[in-house]
Design a protein around this motif. Structure first.
Motif, short mmCIF file in Angstrom:
data_model
loop_
_atom_site.label_atom_id
_atom_site.label_comp_id
_atom_site.label_asym_id
_atom_site.label_seq_id
_atom_site.Cartn_x
_atom_site.Cartn_y
_atom_site.Cartn_z
N SER A 132 6.65 -12.13 -31.38
CA SER A 132 6.51 -12.95 -32.59
C SER A 132 7.03 -12.19 -33.81
O SER A 132 7.25 -10.97 -33.77
CB SER A 132 5.04 -13.33 -32.80
N VAL A 133 7.22 -12.92 -34.90
CA VAL A 133 7.74 -12.33 -36.14
C VAL A 133 6.57 -11.92 -37.03
O VAL A 133 5.58 -12.64 -37.16
CB VAL A 133 8.65 -13.34 -36.87
N ASP A 134 6.70 -10.75 -37.64
CA ASP A 134 5.67 -10.22 -38.53
C ASP A 134 5.71 -10.98 -39.85
O ASP A 134 6.58 -10.75 -40.69
CB ASP A 134 5.91 -8.73 -38.75
N LYS A 135 4.77 -11.90 -40.05
CA LYS A 135 4.74 -12.73 -41.26
C LYS A 135 4.45 -11.89 -42.51
O LYS A 135 4.98 -12.18 -43.59
CB LYS A 135 3.71 -13.85 -41.11
N GLU A 136 3.59 -10.89 -42.37
CA GLU A 136 3.29 -10.05 -43.52
C GLU A 136 4.53 -9.29 -43.98
O GLU A 136 4.76 -9.13 -45.17
CB GLU A 136 2.17 -9.05 -43.16
N TYR A 137 5.33 -8.85 -43.02
CA TYR A 137 6.56 -8.15 -43.36
C TYR A 137 7.53 -9.07 -44.08
O TYR A 137 8.22 -8.67 -45.01
CB TYR A 137 7.19 -7.61 -42.07
N GLU A 138 7.59 -10.33 -43.65
CA GLU A 138 8.51 -11.28 -44.26
C GLU A 138 8.13 -11.63 -45.69
O GLU A 138 8.96 -12.12 -46.46
CB GLU A 138 8.61 -12.55 -43.41
N LYS A 139 6.87 -11.38 -46.07
CA LYS A 139 6.48 -11.61 -47.46
C LYS A 139 7.27 -10.72 -48.41
O LYS A 139 7.42 -11.03 -49.59
CB LYS A 139 4.98 -11.36 -47.64
N GLY A 140 7.77 -9.62 -47.89
CA GLY A 140 8.56 -8.71 -48.72
C GLY A 140 9.90 -9.27 -49.14
O GLY A 140 10.57 -8.72 -50.01
N TRP A 141 10.33 -10.37 -48.51
CA TRP A 141 11.59 -11.01 -48.92
C TRP A 141 11.50 -11.57 -50.33
O TRP A 141 12.52 -11.75 -50.99
CB TRP A 141 11.94 -12.15 -47.96
N PHE A 142 10.30 -11.85 -50.80
CA PHE A 142 10.10 -12.55 -52.07
C PHE A 142 10.33 -11.61 -53.25
O PHE A 142 9.61 -10.63 -53.43
CB PHE A 142 8.69 -13.13 -52.11
N ASN A 143 11.34 -11.89 -54.05
CA ASN A 143 11.68 -11.08 -55.22
C ASN A 143 10.98 -11.66 -56.44
O ASN A 143 11.38 -12.70 -56.97
CB ASN A 143 13.19 -11.06 -55.42
N ARG A 144 9.95 -10.98 -56.93
CA ARG A 144 9.15 -11.50 -58.02
C ARG A 144 9.77 -11.32 -59.39
O ARG A 144 9.29 -11.87 -60.37
CB ARG A 144 7.76 -10.84 -57.98
N ILE A 145 10.85 -10.56 -59.49
CA ILE A 145 11.46 -10.33 -60.79
C ILE A 145 12.38 -11.47 -61.20
O ILE A 145 12.41 -11.88 -62.36
CB ILE A 145 12.23 -8.99 -60.79
N PRO A 200 5.60 -5.96 -52.62
CA PRO A 200 6.16 -5.46 -51.36
C PRO A 200 7.61 -5.90 -51.16
O PRO A 200 8.03 -6.93 -51.67
CB PRO A 200 5.25 -6.07 -50.30
N ASP A 201 8.35 -5.07 -50.42
CA ASP A 201 9.73 -5.38 -50.14
C ASP A 201 9.99 -5.25 -48.65
O ASP A 201 9.04 -5.30 -47.86
CB ASP A 201 10.65 -4.48 -50.96
N TYR A 202 11.21 -5.07 -48.24
CA TYR A 202 11.56 -5.01 -46.82
C TYR A 202 12.76 -4.11 -46.62
O TYR A 202 13.43 -3.73 -47.58
CB TYR A 202 11.86 -6.41 -46.28
N ASP A 203 13.04 -3.78 -45.38
CA ASP A 203 14.21 -2.97 -45.04
C ASP A 203 15.35 -3.89 -44.64
O ASP A 203 15.25 -4.59 -43.64
CB ASP A 203 13.87 -2.02 -43.88
N PRO A 204 16.43 -3.96 -45.43
CA PRO A 204 17.53 -4.87 -45.07
C PRO A 204 18.20 -4.52 -43.76
O PRO A 204 18.90 -5.35 -43.18
CB PRO A 204 18.49 -4.71 -46.25
N ASN A 205 18.01 -3.29 -43.25
CA ASN A 205 18.53 -2.95 -41.93
C ASN A 205 17.74 -3.65 -40.83
O ASN A 205 18.23 -3.77 -39.70
CB ASN A 205 18.46 -1.44 -41.70
N GLU A 206 16.54 -4.10 -41.16
CA GLU A 206 15.68 -4.81 -40.21
C GLU A 206 14.98 -5.94 -40.96
O GLU A 206 13.77 -5.92 -41.17
CB GLU A 206 14.65 -3.85 -39.60
N PRO A 207 15.76 -6.95 -41.39
CA PRO A 207 15.19 -7.97 -42.27
C PRO A 207 14.08 -8.79 -41.63
O PRO A 207 13.19 -9.27 -42.33
CB PRO A 207 16.39 -8.86 -42.61
N SER A 208 14.10 -8.96 -40.33
CA SER A 208 13.06 -9.73 -39.65
C SER A 208 12.46 -8.86 -38.56
O SER A 208 13.09 -8.61 -37.52
CB SER A 208 13.63 -11.02 -39.04
N ARG A 209 11.26 -8.36 -38.80
CA ARG A 209 10.64 -7.44 -37.84
C ARG A 209 9.91 -8.22 -36.75
O ARG A 209 9.13 -9.12 -37.01
CB ARG A 209 9.68 -6.51 -38.57
N THR A 210 10.18 -7.84 -35.50
CA THR A 210 9.57 -8.49 -34.35
C THR A 210 8.45 -7.63 -33.79
O THR A 210 8.62 -6.42 -33.60
CB THR A 210 10.62 -8.75 -33.25
N LEU A 211 7.31 -8.25 -33.52
CA LEU A 211 6.17 -7.54 -32.96
C LEU A 211 6.33 -7.37 -31.47
O LEU A 211 7.24 -7.91 -30.83
CB LEU A 211 4.88 -8.31 -33.29
#
Length: 588
Positions: A289-302, A274-285
């Motif tokens: 509160s901050v969407d922790k599942e969304y923030e998992k997309g910050w992790f670059n596995r490559i 999973p990844d994320y939208d850099p236009n909205e790097p931290s999504r607020t519910l």
């Protein structure tokens, strides 16, 4: 009335004038009490009039001063060009990946706020998710400046202006905009609300001095030269799309892929989902509160994570044996029975239970045969070879946050055996792709880059890690496995694709899980003159092609899909007919 009272009364009404004649018999003139009081009154009136005149002069002077003074820039939109800027980021063909847009942010001067409760109530009707308590606290402070909301929309700004609230103003700012959204999120990265790079190439730019220049105002009102990356956004879109679809289709935890130019080391595409939208790097519910599942997309596995790459490491083990001249393609090793060592049993997944040639060891992915080759080279030689290929040290590239490989603290024989087939050492997929490129491009290890690099520039960075003959033998092994082995699942008609699968038991809490795999496929094309390396990974798939969970059923089909769609964009034309006809490779 007493005598004394009468005398005082008469004295107060009297005007006694004693003049001194020229003869000088009388000493002075004496004024009466009434004349004395009149003089004091006139003196007081003069002082009062003077005070009023001075006060009016002071007020008038201040009004003139205020009238002539320039309006503070923080109280209006001012000149947006004076705000610090970041350079545009474009792909190798000039397509826009990141740019600045002019925005305004809302601030308050609490000293000028008359009714904080009224201000909070009015702003809450316009600004969604406004924190009433925090905003009220800011408006009640004694400071002269407080941010209330960063980066408003034009509609929000117009609505707030219509309220006419004293002590409220707007300040021009820059907001980073990423036209491609998620497509290249992990490469381009993102910035914070103050336009400072936090990840990816955005952070790299700040580390190269952009942040310091911004701090001293050197980028204000200056048109900065765009920064060109090595990736091509069209190929990037394909790689990201294939990874996302594979993760969903195979019910995996994550997936990713990378495309490298083996002659220059340029990263042409890299995606991790999973990844994320850099236009909205931290999504607020909705509850703030901050969407922790969304923030998992910050992790670059490559590039930011390490994994045990499984049987893809057999490519390096056999290359090591060939380069050390311990084996040739005609050599035969005994794989007829499992190896027992230190309480462990080394066996093949689908063993042939017979002696195998080196091409068969690669084709059938024999753990036993690979371990035998590692034993021929020895522990020290094995460790030195992987170090030479850059698989045991932190990779040098522009991408921030690159993970450091892990290896045993002390190498023993059992460590060398398990590492020979991809267990016991964890590296990044980007490192694995870079090292594998060196096996097929003539033995040249070239540091991967996310910036454009010409073949001439790459030549100055080349480190020869294997012999030319070793590279030729490895191309033979890759091509054979692509035609007869597990690499068939990555084959695209009209292209000559070679590669190696890797199916490893996933490490969970320090132990190998028997029901979870980490799969990878490293492949190159066209194999008669390799130009591009493609590596795919998929983490913990629950299913795959025909229901299989191995790399041949999951990671290899990902590479097939990428090459089928991206090869024409990379300038590689398919070849049909005679096998001796050369491939046509155009500039990309």
């Amino acid at each position: 009335m007493s005598l004394i009272a009468r005398i005082l009364k008469v004295k107060s009404r009297s005007h006694i004038l004693i003049t001194r004649p020229e003869s000088g018999l009388f000493p002075e003139k004496i004024l009466g009490t009434r004349n004395k009081r009149g003089g004091q009154a006139r003196q007081r009136l003069g002082i009062t009039v003077g005070a009023f005149v001075c006060g009016f002069l002071l007020i008038g002077g201040r009004l003139v001063q205020y009238g002539l003074a320039e309006e503070p820039t923080t109280a209006s939109l001012g000149n947006p060009s004076a705000v610090a800027s970041r350079p545009d980021i474009v792909d190798r063909n000039g397509q826009l990946l990141a740019t600045d847009v002019n925005m305004v942010s809302l601030y308050a001067d609490p000293r000028r706020i008359i009714d904080a409760d009224e201000v909070v109530e009015k702003l809450a009707a316009i600004l969604p998710n406004l924190d009433w308590r925090d905003t009220h606290r800011k408006l009640r402070t004694d400071s002269g400046f407080q941010w209330l909301r960063r980066q408003l929309t034009p509609r929000q700004q117009a609505d707030i202006l219509a309220l006419g609230i004293p002590g409220i103003g707007f300040r021009p700012e820059k907001r980073r905009f990423y036209p491609g959204g998620r497509s290249a999120a992990h490469i381009v990265g993102h910035v914070n609300v103050d336009n400072l790079g936090l990840a990816g190439m955005e952070r790299y730019l700040d580390q190269q001095g952009l942040a310091d220049l911004r701090a001293i105002g050197m980028t204000s009102g200056v048109s900065l030269e765009p920064v060109r990356l090595s990736i091509g956004i069209r190929v990037q879109n394909i790689v990201r799309d294939v990874a996302a679809k594979a993760m969903n289709a195979y019910q995996a935890e994550a997936a990713g892929a990378i495309v490298l130019d083996v002659e220059t080391g340029e990263v042409l595409a890299m995606a991790s989902v999973p990844d994320y939208d850099p236009n909205e790097p931290s999504r607020t519910l909705t509850d703030g509160s901050v969407d922790k599942e969304y923030e998992k997309g910050w992790f670059n596995r490559i590039s930011n994570a390490t994994f045990e790459m499984g049987s893809t490491f057999k490519s390096f083990t056999l290359a090591m044996g060939l380069d050390a001249e311990k084996i040739t393609l005609n050599s035969v090793v005994d794989a007829s029975r499992p190896i027992r060592m230190g309480g462990f049993t080394i066996k093949d997944f689908k063993g042939k239970n017979r002696p195998l040639t080196i091409p068969e060891v690669f084709q059938y992915s024999s753990n036993i045969g690979t371990a035998a080759v590692a034993d021929m080279v020895g522990i020290e030689g094995h460790q030195e070879f992987l170090t030479r290929l850059g698989l045991l040290s932190k990779m040098e590239t522009e991408m921030p946050g690159v993970a450091t490989p892990t290896q045993p603290r002390t190498w023993k024989k059992i460590n060398s055996v398990t590492i020979s087939f991809g267990h016991g050492v964890a590296t990044t997929p980007l490192q694995t792709a870079s090292a594998a490129s060196a096996l097929i491009n003539g033995g040249k290890l070239i540091p991967p880059t996310f910036l454009p690099r010409s073949p001439e520039q790459a030549a100055t960075l080349v480190k020869t890690v294997v012999k030319q003959s070793t590279s030729e033998d490895m191309r033979t092994l890759f091509r054979r496995n692509g035609q007869k082995g597990s690499g068939r699942a990555a084959q695209v008609e009209g292209f000559d694709i070679g590669g190696k699968t890797g199916t490893a038991d996933k490490v969970v809490n320090g132990r190998y899980a028997s029901d979870l795999n980490f799969n990878a496929f490293v492949g190159a094309f066209p194999m008669d003159k390799p130009k591009y390396m493609v590596l795919s990974i998929i983490d913990a798939p629950k299913t795959g092609v025909h229901g299989g969970r191995t790399a041949a059923s999951t990671a290899a089909p990902m590479v097939k899909a990428i090459i089928a769609r991206a090869a024409p964009l990379l300038g590689v034309q398919p070849r049909f007919g005679s096998k001796d006809a050369p491939y046509s490779i155009e500039s990309f």
